[in-house]
Design an enzyme around this catalytic site. Sequence first.
Site, PDB file in Angstrom:
ATOM      1  N   TYR A 176       0.833  -1.209   0.000  1.00 43.98           N
ATOM      2  CA  TYR A 176       0.000   0.000   0.000  1.00 43.98           C
ATOM      3  C   TYR A 176       0.861   1.249   0.000  1.00 43.98           C
ATOM      4  O   TYR A 176       1.997   1.257   0.467  1.00 43.98           O
ATOM      5  CB  TYR A 176      -0.959   0.007   1.199  1.00 43.98           C
ATOM      6  CG  TYR A 176      -0.307   0.210   2.551  1.00 43.98           C
ATOM      7  CD1 TYR A 176      -0.023   1.485   3.036  1.00 43.98           C
ATOM      8  CD2 TYR A 176       0.019  -0.887   3.352  1.00 43.98           C
ATOM      9  CE1 TYR A 176       0.569   1.664   4.278  1.00 43.98           C
ATOM     10  CE2 TYR A 176       0.608  -0.711   4.600  1.00 43.98           C
ATOM     11  CZ  TYR A 176       0.868   0.563   5.056  1.00 43.98           C
ATOM     12  OH  TYR A 176       1.466   0.747   6.279  1.00 43.98           O
ATOM     13  N   CYS A 177       0.288   2.319  -0.560  1.00 42.74           N
ATOM     14  CA  CYS A 177       0.914   3.632  -0.502  1.00 42.74           C
ATOM     15  C   CYS A 177      -0.060   4.586   0.179  1.00 42.74           C
ATOM     16  O   CYS A 177      -0.785   4.163   1.087  1.00 42.74           O
ATOM     17  CB  CYS A 177       1.365   4.111  -1.890  1.00 42.74           C
ATOM     18  SG  CYS A 177       0.166   3.916  -3.219  1.00 42.74           S
ATOM     19  N   GLN A 178      -0.122   5.852  -0.232  1.00 42.94           N
ATOM     20  CA  GLN A 178      -0.862   6.817   0.569  1.00 42.94           C
ATOM     21  C   GLN A 178      -2.362   6.800   0.339  1.00 42.94           C
ATOM     22  O   GLN A 178      -3.133   6.600   1.263  1.00 42.94           O
ATOM     23  CB  GLN A 178      -0.320   8.230   0.322  1.00 42.94           C
ATOM     24  CG  GLN A 178      -0.978   9.302   1.187  1.00 42.94           C
ATOM     25  CD  GLN A 178      -0.799   9.049   2.674  1.00 42.94           C
ATOM     26  OE1 GLN A 178       0.284   8.709   3.119  1.00 42.94           O
ATOM     27  NE2 GLN A 178      -1.867   9.206   3.455  1.00 42.94           N
ATOM     28  N   CYS A 182      -2.691   7.138  -5.656  1.00 45.40           N
ATOM     29  CA  CYS A 182      -1.237   6.947  -5.593  1.00 45.40           C
ATOM     30  C   CYS A 182      -0.848   5.804  -6.532  1.00 45.40           C
ATOM     31  O   CYS A 182      -1.441   4.723  -6.483  1.00 45.40           O
ATOM     32  CB  CYS A 182      -0.816   6.633  -4.163  1.00 45.40           C
ATOM     33  SG  CYS A 182       0.939   6.285  -3.965  1.00 45.40           S
ATOM     34  N   ILE A 206      -3.513   3.727   2.529  1.00 43.53           N
ATOM     35  CA  ILE A 206      -3.697   3.925   3.962  1.00 43.53           C
ATOM     36  C   ILE A 206      -4.766   4.974   4.246  1.00 43.53           C
ATOM     37  O   ILE A 206      -5.396   4.966   5.310  1.00 43.53           O
ATOM     38  CB  ILE A 206      -2.365   4.295   4.640  1.00 43.53           C
ATOM     39  CG1 ILE A 206      -2.473   4.059   6.148  1.00 43.53           C
ATOM     40  CG2 ILE A 206      -1.955   5.717   4.295  1.00 43.53           C
ATOM     41  CD1 ILE A 206      -1.153   4.114   6.870  1.00 43.53           C
TER      42      ILE A 206
END
Length: 227
Positions: A176-178, A182, A206
Amino acid sequence: MGEFIEAEVYTQLARIGKALASPVRLRLLDLLEKGESDVEGLVTASGVGLKNTSAQLQQLRGANLVTTRREGNRVFYRLAGPEVSRLLGSLQSCAEIRLADLRLAIGNLLGNASELKPVTADELRAHIDDPRILIIDVRPSADYARGHVPGAISLPAAELRQKMDSIPRDVEVIAYCQGPYCVLSPDLVRLLRSHEIPARPLEGGITRWQREGGALQTEEGPSEERP
């Protein structure tokens, strides 16, 4: 009299709509999902000039969507509350359903994300302690330290590319990223799969994890879930 009062209600509601009716302001709100920031930090992250960024933040502050605190000569901005984050999530979800042009733009940005079979926040929460899952946070290490999905390891994008051969093949990677737009985690999931490593992205990153009540873990320990 009643009509006047009713008109005032809608006038006040329109303040929120007006504050959101700007691509720059929406971008700044998305950036503040990561946590508070001063104006200079937002300028660097957004690529918007200092004067324009300051003006847009004042618009958001006027609608009580952001709040501030002062530290010496620096002013730090943050979302006014979790309800602002949920409002952004609802706006994005509605727009993705109603606007074909937005879906096209997202597809151009992220590629065909559905083919990656993203994991939802609820699915991850239900299996977060499963030893057959390896959760990887591909954001910069400073963002990881600020707060991450419990049990996730920090492996920023550049580092992950260098350590591809050391990732175990007997687990499923959840990367996962932001946030929902993303590109890091979808791109890295494709890279992992090209190395025959089972991998899926966390849907919405996230940001959506938090919007749906997911707790964050910091170096000091777990934080409370959002209401």
